[in-house]
Design an enzyme around this catalytic site. Structure first.
Site, PDB file in Angstrom:
ATOM      1  N   HIS A  73     -18.868  65.692  -3.531  1.00 51.39           N
ATOM      2  CA  HIS A  73     -17.496  65.907  -2.823  1.00 51.39           C
ATOM      3  C   HIS A  73     -17.174  67.236  -2.433  1.00 51.39           C
ATOM      4  O   HIS A  73     -15.979  67.455  -1.853  1.00 51.39           O
ATOM      5  CB  HIS A  73     -16.431  65.334  -3.935  1.00 51.39           C
ATOM      6  CG  HIS A  73     -16.010  66.415  -5.047  1.00 51.39           C
ATOM      7  ND1 HIS A  73     -16.497  65.904  -6.303  1.00 51.39           N
ATOM      8  CD2 HIS A  73     -15.208  67.326  -5.005  1.00 51.39           C
ATOM      9  CE1 HIS A  73     -15.723  66.934  -7.031  1.00 51.39           C
ATOM     10  NE2 HIS A  73     -15.073  67.761  -6.260  1.00 51.39           N
ATOM     11  N   ASP A 118     -21.790  61.291  -7.342  1.00 47.96           N
ATOM     12  CA  ASP A 118     -21.179  62.359  -6.929  1.00 47.96           C
ATOM     13  C   ASP A 118     -22.087  63.695  -7.076  1.00 47.96           C
ATOM     14  O   ASP A 118     -21.894  64.485  -8.251  1.00 47.96           O
ATOM     15  CB  ASP A 118     -19.900  62.860  -7.716  1.00 47.96           C
ATOM     16  CG  ASP A 118     -18.885  63.725  -7.032  1.00 47.96           C
ATOM     17  OD1 ASP A 118     -19.270  64.323  -5.875  1.00 47.96           O
ATOM     18  OD2 ASP A 118     -17.812  64.121  -7.536  1.00 47.96           O
ATOM     19  N   GLY A 211     -11.232  73.477  -8.392  1.00 54.59           N
ATOM     20  CA  GLY A 211     -12.027  74.768  -8.217  1.00 54.59           C
ATOM     21  C   GLY A 211     -13.132  74.850  -9.082  1.00 54.59           C
ATOM     22  O   GLY A 211     -14.111  75.425  -8.684  1.00 54.59           O
ATOM     23  N   SER A 213     -14.842  71.952  -9.624  1.00 55.88           N
ATOM     24  CA  SER A 213     -15.710  70.821  -9.228  1.00 55.88           C
ATOM     25  C   SER A 213     -16.893  71.429  -8.831  1.00 55.88           C
ATOM     26  O   SER A 213     -17.395  72.526  -8.191  1.00 55.88           O
ATOM     27  CB  SER A 213     -14.980  70.178  -7.857  1.00 55.88           C
ATOM     28  OG  SER A 213     -13.992  69.606  -8.186  1.00 55.88           O
ATOM     29  N   GLY A 214     -17.977  70.725  -9.227  1.00 53.65           N
ATOM     30  CA  GLY A 214     -19.389  71.137  -8.757  1.00 53.65           C
ATOM     31  C   GLY A 214     -20.051  71.877  -9.617  1.00 53.65           C
ATOM     32  O   GLY A 214     -21.197  71.817  -9.898  1.00 53.65           O
TER      33      GLY A 214
END
Length: 266
Positions: A73, A118, A211, A213-214
């Site tokens: 995402h 994801d 922020g 994320s990942g």
């Protein structure tokens, strides 16, 4: 031949993995806090080009000299670069390295609607040289499951609190793992959580936030090395630290075959 190539990639990528020169502070702290500089040397900042200005959008994890793991995402049609060896995003740091991307592989079954698969891989334009500030995290064994209440750490430059500013300095927070049986209860995340995910947190005090994320869920194995067991995927839209709504991560151990195949193919 295929098996040999996969093994060769991971032998190179796993050499000295998960062993920071400067150990992280791992005593229990309520809420997130600034990390010891370069104590999570596999943490990267994924940045996009906004009219010539590079802006942080997501985190990620260096898993070999040329490959970064992040969330699907986080990826769109923008131009990206990867910042490695960073501690403070707004300061010039001598040890920082900025790399263009050679390839970005988003999982072919990524579903934005249901937040499934994801996961994405980023191939750097060239191999990075490992240093005290840039190292790879270890990757867990295929299909391994973390026990309930296992102590792991989320790291990132996400918002310091709900609606708050993005952090300048890399943050870490202790997030105990929540097993699937608990996280999938109806008053927790229910059917939204699949077995290809791992939950951590949910005490209403600390969690991942926008922020982050990942970025990685860092868990220390029995040999003392740090493994990336999760990729920050989603959390509560109501709050960054809502009770019984732990941060949900893509479970890396569920995608080892996919990671192997893409690293060999590309």
């Amino acid at each position: 031949m295929m098996k040999f190539l996969v093994l060769a990639l991971f032998v190179v990528g796993a050499y000295g993995c998960g062993q920071p020169t400067f150990p992280p502070q791992t005593s229990r702290v309520v809420g997130g806090h600034d990390v010891n500089p370069n104590s999570w040397p596999w943490q990267i900042s994924l940045q996009y080009n906004n009219n010539g200005e590079w802006r942080h959008t997501c985190g990620g994890t260096l898993i070999s000299e040329q490959w970064v793991l992040t969330a699907a995402h986080c990826i769109s049609s923008r131009e990206y670069r990867v910042a490695l060896g960073k501690h403070n995003l707004v300061e010039m740091e001598e040890e920082a390295v900025f790399m263009s991307t050679a390839n970005i592989i988003v999982h072919e079954d990524w579903s934005p609607l249901f937040i499934r698969n994801d996961i994405a891989l980023i191939k750097l334009e060239s191999p990075v040289t490992f240093s005290d500030s840039i190292k790879a995290a270890c990757v867990p064994a295929a299909d391994v499951l973390l026990p309930h209440n296992e102590s792991c750490f989320v790291t990132g430059w996400g918002r310091l609190y709900t609606g708050g500013p993005i952090a300048d300095t890399l943050q870490q927070a202790l997030l105990p793992v929540v097993d699937h049986a608990t996280c999938s209860k109806s008053d927790w995340w229910g059917f939204q959580v699949r077995e290809t995910m791992v939950c951590a947190g949910g005490d209403g005090v600390v969690s991942g936030c926008n922020g982050d994320s990942g970025g990685p869920l860092n868990c220390q194995n029995g040999a003392g090395a740090w493994e990336v067991h999760g990729i920050v995927s989603f959390g509560s839209g109501l709050s960054c630290n809502f009770p019984k709504k732990p941060t949900v991560f893509t479970r890396v151990s569920a995608y080892i075959d996919w990671i192997n195949s893409k690293m060999v193919t590309y």
